[in-house]
Design a protein around this motif. Structure first.
Motif, PDB file in Angstrom:
ATOM      1  N   ALA A   4      50.470 -18.780  43.285  1.00 49.52           N
ATOM      2  CA  ALA A   4      49.068 -18.800  43.709  1.00 49.52           C
ATOM      3  C   ALA A   4      48.381 -17.483  43.367  1.00 49.52           C
ATOM      4  O   ALA A   4      47.234 -17.487  42.906  1.00 49.52           O
ATOM      5  N   SER A  61      44.448 -25.876  41.521  1.00 47.74           N
ATOM      6  CA  SER A  61      44.834 -26.962  42.426  1.00 47.74           C
ATOM      7  C   SER A  61      46.214 -26.701  43.024  1.00 47.74           C
ATOM      8  O   SER A  61      47.006 -25.927  42.491  1.00 47.74           O
ATOM      9  N   THR A  62      46.488 -27.384  44.116  1.00 47.40           N
ATOM     10  CA  THR A  62      47.820 -27.255  44.720  1.00 47.40           C
ATOM     11  C   THR A  62      48.882 -27.804  43.770  1.00 47.40           C
ATOM     12  O   THR A  62      50.002 -27.291  43.737  1.00 47.40           O
ATOM     13  N   LYS A 119      55.125 -30.587  44.974  1.00 51.48           N
ATOM     14  CA  LYS A 119      53.812 -30.379  45.583  1.00 51.48           C
ATOM     15  C   LYS A 119      53.882 -30.471  47.108  1.00 51.48           C
ATOM     16  O   LYS A 119      53.222 -29.711  47.817  1.00 51.48           O
ATOM     17  N   VAL A 127      54.511 -27.242  48.916  1.00 43.57           N
ATOM     18  CA  VAL A 127      53.337 -26.377  49.110  1.00 43.57           C
ATOM     19  C   VAL A 127      52.708 -26.722  50.461  1.00 43.57           C
ATOM     20  O   VAL A 127      52.407 -25.837  51.267  1.00 43.57           O
ATOM     21  N   LYS A 185      45.018 -25.936  51.228  1.00 47.46           N
ATOM     22  CA  LYS A 185      45.001 -24.943  50.144  1.00 47.46           C
ATOM     23  C   LYS A 185      44.458 -23.611  50.640  1.00 47.46           C
ATOM     24  O   LYS A 185      44.962 -22.551  50.252  1.00 47.46           O
ATOM     25  N   VAL A 215      46.945 -21.074  51.759  1.00 55.51           N
ATOM     26  CA  VAL A 215      47.636 -20.292  50.727  1.00 55.51           C
ATOM     27  C   VAL A 215      46.849 -18.998  50.483  1.00 55.51           C
ATOM     28  O   VAL A 215      47.422 -17.910  50.451  1.00 55.51           O
TER      29      VAL A 215
END
Length: 189
Positions: A16, A29-30, A41, A44, A51, A54
């Motif tokens: 990230a 994007s994730t 995914k 995450v 998101k 993060v």
């Protein structure tokens, strides 16, 4: 499937950080973060339900200045009569923890994310307090002119915090020692 590990979380944050610095938060994007981190995914979302979590974790965990215990300047090593040398030492010893990528993220996302803006403000405040205290100790005569002292501390703070951002934008590198000398001359030392 393997259990999530702290290493997975670190890889997600590393990915990230690289993507947000390069592309920005909105353009990362994730799914792209997961791919870059080489994790599913869903992992995450295991660590970061949204998101924005993060980004908040990156900012909270990877950008900080170790705060002074009481604001007293205990961590400032000043040499009376040598503001330039004192500021130069402060720049070299300042525990400002933010990679060039994190500094890009801070400046890019501060306009649109309150938590990022607040972290940048805290970083700026802590560095400013140390610079002002260093100047007060190194140049006691400057205490009588608080406006100049604060302008000097703010200028030095800007150089320390913003130099990576400037280097990324223009390729220019600012020498904190030269800025320290300029500030000392402006204060009349």
């Amino acid at each position: 499937m393997n259990q999530p590990t702290a290493d997975s979380r670190t890889r997600i944050l590393d990915a990230a950080e690289a993507l947000f610095a390069d592309r920005g938060y909105e353009a990362s994007s994730t799914a792209r973060i997961a791919g870059h981190a080489n994790v599913p995914k869903g992992l995450v979302f295991h660590y970061f339900p949204q998101k924005i979590d993060v980004l908040v974790a990156l900012v909270d965990e990877r950008t900080f200045v170790e705060e002074l215990p009481d604001g007293s300047g205990a961590a400032v090593e000043a040499v009376p009569g040598d503001p330039a040398g004192t500021l130069s030492r402060l720049a070299r010893r300042l525990p400002l923890h933010a990679s060039p990528a994190m500094r890009r993220i801070l400046f890019r996302e501060a306009d649109t994310h309150k938590s990022v803006r607040e972290r940048l403000g805290r970083l700026n405040s802590e560095v400013f307090l140390r610079a002002r205290r260093a100047l007060e100790l190194a140049h006691p005569g400057a205490r009588g002119d608080q406006a100049r002292l604060e302008a000097a501390a703010a200028t030095f703070t800007a150089v320390l915090i913003y130099q990576e951002n400037l280097a990324g934008l223009t390729g220019q590198h600012i020498d904190p020692d030269a800025v320290a000398e300029l500030i000392a001359r402006a204060l009349g030392t």
